[in-house]
Write an enzyme that holds these catalytic residues in place. Structure first.
Site, PDB file in Angstrom:
ATOM      1  N   GLY A  27      10.002 -27.826 -40.710  1.00 36.38           N
ATOM      2  CA  GLY A  27       9.648 -27.294 -42.026  1.00 36.38           C
ATOM      3  C   GLY A  27      10.720 -27.688 -43.017  1.00 36.38           C
ATOM      4  O   GLY A  27      11.816 -28.079 -42.627  1.00 36.38           O
TER       5      GLY A  27
ATOM      6  N   GLU B 228       6.954 -35.599 -32.173  1.00 30.63           N
ATOM      7  CA  GLU B 228       5.528 -35.811 -32.410  1.00 30.63           C
ATOM      8  C   GLU B 228       5.221 -37.125 -33.118  1.00 30.63           C
ATOM      9  O   GLU B 228       4.070 -37.517 -33.225  1.00 30.63           O
ATOM     10  CB  GLU B 228       4.949 -34.622 -33.189  1.00 30.63           C
ATOM     11  CG  GLU B 228       5.433 -34.441 -34.625  1.00 30.63           C
ATOM     12  CD  GLU B 228       6.779 -33.712 -34.745  1.00 30.63           C
ATOM     13  OE1 GLU B 228       7.563 -33.772 -33.775  1.00 30.63           O
ATOM     14  OE2 GLU B 228       7.049 -33.138 -35.798  1.00 30.63           O
TER      15      GLU B 228
ATOM     16  N   ASP C 207     -17.130 -39.724 -41.460  1.00 28.46           N
ATOM     17  CA  ASP C 207     -16.796 -38.298 -41.431  1.00 28.46           C
ATOM     18  C   ASP C 207     -18.024 -37.432 -41.730  1.00 28.46           C
ATOM     19  O   ASP C 207     -18.348 -36.503 -40.983  1.00 28.46           O
ATOM     20  CB  ASP C 207     -15.702 -37.956 -42.461  1.00 28.46           C
ATOM     21  CG  ASP C 207     -14.445 -38.770 -42.239  1.00 28.46           C
ATOM     22  OD1 ASP C 207     -14.277 -39.282 -41.126  1.00 28.46           O
ATOM     23  OD2 ASP C 207     -13.641 -38.890 -43.184  1.00 28.46           O
TER      24      ASP C 207
ATOM     25  N   LYS D  84      -9.081 -39.233 -38.343  1.00 25.10           N
ATOM     26  CA  LYS D  84     -10.230 -40.155 -38.326  1.00 25.10           C
ATOM     27  C   LYS D  84     -10.512 -40.707 -36.926  1.00 25.10           C
ATOM     28  O   LYS D  84     -11.662 -40.804 -36.515  1.00 25.10           O
ATOM     29  CB  LYS D  84      -9.934 -41.296 -39.301  1.00 25.10           C
ATOM     30  CG  LYS D  84     -10.990 -42.337 -39.429  1.00 25.10           C
ATOM     31  CD  LYS D  84     -12.101 -41.962 -40.375  1.00 25.10           C
ATOM     32  CE  LYS D  84     -11.695 -42.116 -41.801  1.00 25.10           C
ATOM     33  NZ  LYS D  84     -12.710 -41.627 -42.743  1.00 25.10           N
TER      34      LYS D  84
ATOM     35  N   HIS E  65      12.127 -35.299 -34.206  1.00 29.48           N
ATOM     36  CA  HIS E  65      10.666 -35.094 -34.186  1.00 29.48           C
ATOM     37  C   HIS E  65      10.042 -35.839 -33.008  1.00 29.48           C
ATOM     38  O   HIS E  65       9.927 -37.064 -33.046  1.00 29.48           O
ATOM     39  CB  HIS E  65      10.056 -35.554 -35.509  1.00 29.48           C
ATOM     40  CG  HIS E  65      10.374 -34.626 -36.634  1.00 29.48           C
ATOM     41  ND1 HIS E  65       9.594 -33.537 -36.936  1.00 29.48           N
ATOM     42  CD2 HIS E  65      11.422 -34.589 -37.485  1.00 29.48           C
ATOM     43  CE1 HIS E  65      10.137 -32.879 -37.938  1.00 29.48           C
ATOM     44  NE2 HIS E  65      11.250 -33.497 -38.298  1.00 29.48           N
TER      45      HIS E  65
ATOM     46  N   CYS F 227      13.097 -29.404 -34.881  1.00 26.97           N
ATOM     47  CA  CYS F 227      13.746 -29.516 -36.192  1.00 26.97           C
ATOM     48  C   CYS F 227      14.055 -28.130 -36.779  1.00 26.97           C
ATOM     49  O   CYS F 227      14.930 -27.435 -36.286  1.00 26.97           O
ATOM     50  CB  CYS F 227      12.906 -30.378 -37.120  1.00 26.97           C
ATOM     51  SG  CYS F 227      13.834 -30.898 -38.566  1.00 26.97           S
ATOM     52  N   TYR F 228      13.329 -27.680 -37.809  1.00 24.61           N
ATOM     53  CA  TYR F 228      13.607 -26.344 -38.353  1.00 24.61           C
ATOM     54  C   TYR F 228      13.440 -25.281 -37.262  1.00 24.61           C
ATOM     55  O   TYR F 228      14.226 -24.337 -37.172  1.00 24.61           O
ATOM     56  CB  TYR F 228      12.661 -26.058 -39.534  1.00 24.61           C
ATOM     57  CG  TYR F 228      12.815 -24.646 -40.082  1.00 24.61           C
ATOM     58  CD1 TYR F 228      13.856 -24.323 -40.941  1.00 24.61           C
ATOM     59  CD2 TYR F 228      11.914 -23.640 -39.714  1.00 24.61           C
ATOM     60  CE1 TYR F 228      14.011 -23.035 -41.427  1.00 24.61           C
ATOM     61  CE2 TYR F 228      12.060 -22.345 -40.195  1.00 24.61           C
ATOM     62  CZ  TYR F 228      13.117 -22.052 -41.054  1.00 24.61           C
ATOM     63  OH  TYR F 228      13.261 -20.766 -41.527  1.00 24.61           O
TER      64      TYR F 228
END
Ligand code: XMP
Length: 519
Positions: free
Chosen positions: A56, A175, A231, A375, A173, A87-88
Site C-alpha cells: 500500500g 506478485e 468482455d 482479460k 513484491h 511490502c506495507y
C-alpha cells in the site's frame, strides 16, 4: 462451496489484485477483502487457510494509515492461520507486534536477494534471486520471536519469519513478474506453509458466478450493453446462462465505430442463441453531444452518460411488454476499474473507463460478472463457455471508441479519415506474422498538419500515428518491434489511399509511462 481459501487484505496497493490472481493461477481459491474486515466476516469462510497483507502507498507512521490491531494476530494464532505480509503488509506486522520500521532511502526497481534461510518460504530458491522493490520505509528491528530470512544490499531485513506463530514477511513484491521466483515463493506459502490443496478450477468460478447472478437478479430483467468485444460477449453468455430470456442485449451504434464494425457485430449477434437482441442507431446524438469537445475526460464522460441514457430509454420502451428492468449488465473487467480508481480509496485515476464512471442518479443496479478478472482470464472463461476463437481473440476496443483516437474535436470527416487509415493497418498486420503476437494495433488521428510533396506539388495535411502494442493484461504494454517493411507498407498505403493524410508516424512508447490509447 467447500474449498481451501486464501484471502488477501487490501491496504491500497496497486498490485493487490495480482496477488489474488497469482494464487488462483496456482489452483487455490482467493478473494480480496478490505483491510478492516471484521473477524466475524472471516469466521464465515469455512476453509480459510491463510491470509496475505497487501502492499500500500502509506507509511505506518502517517496519519490515518490503515492499521490492524493485535487481536487480529491473536485470532489467527488461535485458528492456526498463517500470515504473509508484502511490502506495507511486511512493515505493518513488525510495527504492530513491537519491532521498528524506519524511514530510509527510497528503493525502487530490481534488487538482488541474499537468501539467509531456505527452510520454508524460500525453499528451492538460489542465493542472488532478482526481486522487485518499491518502498521508502523499511524494517530495522524485528519483534521477539522473529528472525531474518533474507536481505539485500539496501535492505538488511528484506524478509522474515516467526515459526512459532506462522507469520512471514517480504519487503519486495512477489506478485509481479519482475520478481523471478515470486510464483515459487507464493506457492511455498500457499501450499507448503498454509497446506492449501490446488483444487480450484475456472469451471468452479463459472458455476458459482452463474448461481450468484441468478440469486441477485431474481425475477427482475437485465438490460445488457454488448459491443461485440470479448468482455461484453463473455459477460452476456454468463448472464444468459443464469437468467435466460430475462436478458435483453442492446448493441448501440454510436457512430464512432471502426470500418464495417456495426454491420459485423449485428450479423454476429443474430447468429447467437439469445432470445432478445436490440440494435440502437444513435450515431447522430453521440456526434452532436461531442461537437466542440476536445478534453479527453470530457469526451469519455459524455459518451458514458449517453450510453446509460440510451439503456434507460430502451428499458422504459421494453418494460410494458417484458416487466421491470432493474439491472444493467456490463462486461467491466478489473483493469477498467483500476485505471478509473474504482478499486481502492487511495488509487490514482488514470482515465475514466466508460463503463465505470456512470452518471449520478442512474437507477439501474449493476451486474458485472467479470469485475475481478483480467482479460486473459476472461478469454479462458469464454473458451470454457464455447465462444469462437475469433471473438475470444478480438482486439480490445475502448467503449469511447474512435473518439479517443481522434485527438481534438471529433467530426464526421475526421472519423472517415481515421476509419480508412485504421482499416489499412488492420489489413496489413492481419496478413503478417505479427497478427497473433499483438494485443492491439490501430490508428490515431493527430490534430497536426505538416508539409509534404505529392506529384510535384506541395501538400499540407494531417498526421496519423500507428500504435501497435504487446501486453499480457493491459496494465503494462510494450510497443511492438514491427518490421520496417510492414511499417513502410502501412505508411505508403495510408498516404496514397487516404485523402487528408500526408505523414505517418510510429508510436514507440511503452505503458507506463504512456497508456495504450492516446486519450
Ligand atoms: P489504456 O489506454 O488505459 O488502455 O492503457 C488499456 C486497455 O483498455 C482499453 N480501454 C478501454 N476499454 N472502456 C473499455 O472498455 C474504456 O473506456 C477504455 N479505455 C481504454 C484500451 O483499448 C486498452 O486495451
Amino acid at each position: 462451496m467447500e474449498r481451501d481459501t486464501i484471502i488477501v487484505l487490501d491496504f491500497g496497493g496497486q498490485y493487490t489484485h495480482l496477488i489474488s490472481r497469482r494464487i488462483r493461477e496456482i489452483g487455490v481459491y482467493s478473494e480480496i477483502y478490505p483491510y478492516d474486515v471484521s473477524i466475524g466476516e472471516l469466521e464465515k469462510i469455512s476453509k480459510l487457510k491463510g491470509i496475505i497483507f497487501s502492499g500500500g502507498p502509506s507509511s505506518v507512521y502517517s496519519e490515518g494509515s490503515p492499521l490492524i490491531g493485535r487481536e487480529f494476530f491473536v485470532w489467527c494464532k488461535r485458528r492456526e492461520i498463517p500470515i504473509l505480509g508484502i511490502c506495507y503488509g511486511h512493515q505493518l506486522i513488525v510495527h504492530v507486534l513491537g519491532g521498528r520500521v524506519n524511514r530510509s532511502a527510497r528503493e525502487y526497481g530490481k534488487s538482488v536477494l541474499h537468501v539467509d534461510n531456505k527452510e520454508d518460504l524460500f525453499q528451492g530458491l538460489e542465493d542472488g534471486e532478482v526481486v522487485w522493490m518499491s518502498h521508502e520505509d523499511q524494517v530495522s528491528l524485528l519483534p521477539s520471536g522473529f528472525e531474518k530470512i533474507g536481505h539485500t544490499d539496501n535492505c538488511a531485513i528484506a524478509a522474515y519469519r516467526n515459526t512459532r506463530d506462522n507469520i512471514f514477511g517480504v519487503q519486495f513484491h512477489i506478485e509481479v513478474h519482475h520478481t523471478a521466483k515470486g510464483g515459487k515463493i507464493l506457492k511455498n506459502f500457499v501450499e507448503g506453509i498454509c497446506g492449501s490443496k490446488p483444487t480450484w478450477r475456472m469451471n468452479d468460478w463459472i458455476q458459482e458466478t452463474i448461481q450468484n447472478i441468478r440469486k441477485t437478479v431474481g425475477d427482475a430483467r437485465v438490460i445488457m450493453a454488448v459491443s461485440g468485444g470479448v468482455d461484453s460477449t463473455v459477460a452476456a453468455f454468463l448472464i444468459h446462462e443464469a437468467v435466460g430470456e430475462k436478458l435483453h442485449c442492446v448493441f448501440v451504434d454510436n457512430g464512432l465505430l471502426r470500418k464495417n464494425e456495426a454491420k459485423q457485430v449485428i450479423e454476429e449477434f443474430k447468429n447467437l442463441n439469445f432470445e432478445h437482441i436490440h440494435f440502437v442507431d444513435a450515431r447522430e446524438i453521440f456526434l452532436r453531444k461531442l461537437r466542440g469537445v476536445v478534453d479527453p475526460e470530457e469526451k469519455r464522460k459524455i459518451i458514458a452518460d449517453q450510453f446509460i441514457r440510451i439503456f434507460e430509454a430502451k428499458a422504459r420502451e421494453l418494460e410494458g411488454a417484458h416487466g421491470k428492468f432493474e439491472f444493467l449488465g456490463q462486461g467491466t473487467i478489473y483493469p477498467d476499474r483500476v485505471e478509473s480508481a474504482a478499486t481502492s480509496k487511495s488509487a490514482s485515476k488514470i482515465k475514466s473507463h466508460h463503463n465505470v464512471t456512470l452518471p449520478q442518479g442512474m437507477t439501474f443496479k449493476l451486474v458485472e460478472p467479470l469485475a475481478y478478472l483480467y482479460k486473459d482470464e476472461v478469454r479462458k472463461v469464454g473458451k470454457l463457455l464455447g465462444l469462437a476463437d475469433d471473438v475470444l481473440w478480438r482486439q480490445p476496443f475502448p467503449g469511447p471508441s474512435l473518439a479517443v483516437r481522434i485527438i481534438g474535436e471529433v467530426t464526421e470527416q475526421k472519423l472517415d479519415i481515421l476509419r480508412e487509415a485504421d482499416a489499412i493497418i488492420q489489413e496489413e498486420i492481419q496478413k503478417s506474422p505479427f497478427k497473433d503476437k499483438l494485443w492491439q494495433y490501430f490508428a490515431v488521428l493527430l490534430p497536426v498538419k505538416t508539409v509534404g510533396v505529392m506529384g510535384d506539388a506541395r501538400t499540407y495535411e494531417n498526421v496519423v500515428a500507428v500504435r501497435a502494442v504487446e501486453s499480457e493484461d493491459a496494465m503494462t504494454a510494450n510497443f511492438a518491434k514491427l518490421d520496417w517493411d510492414i511499417l513502410e507498407r502501412i505508411s505508403s498505403r495510408i498516404v496514397n489511399e487516404v485523402k487528408g493524410i500526408n505523414r505517418v508516424v510510429y508510436d514507440i512508447t511503452n505503458k507506463p509511462p504512456s497508456t495504450v490509447e492516446w486519450e
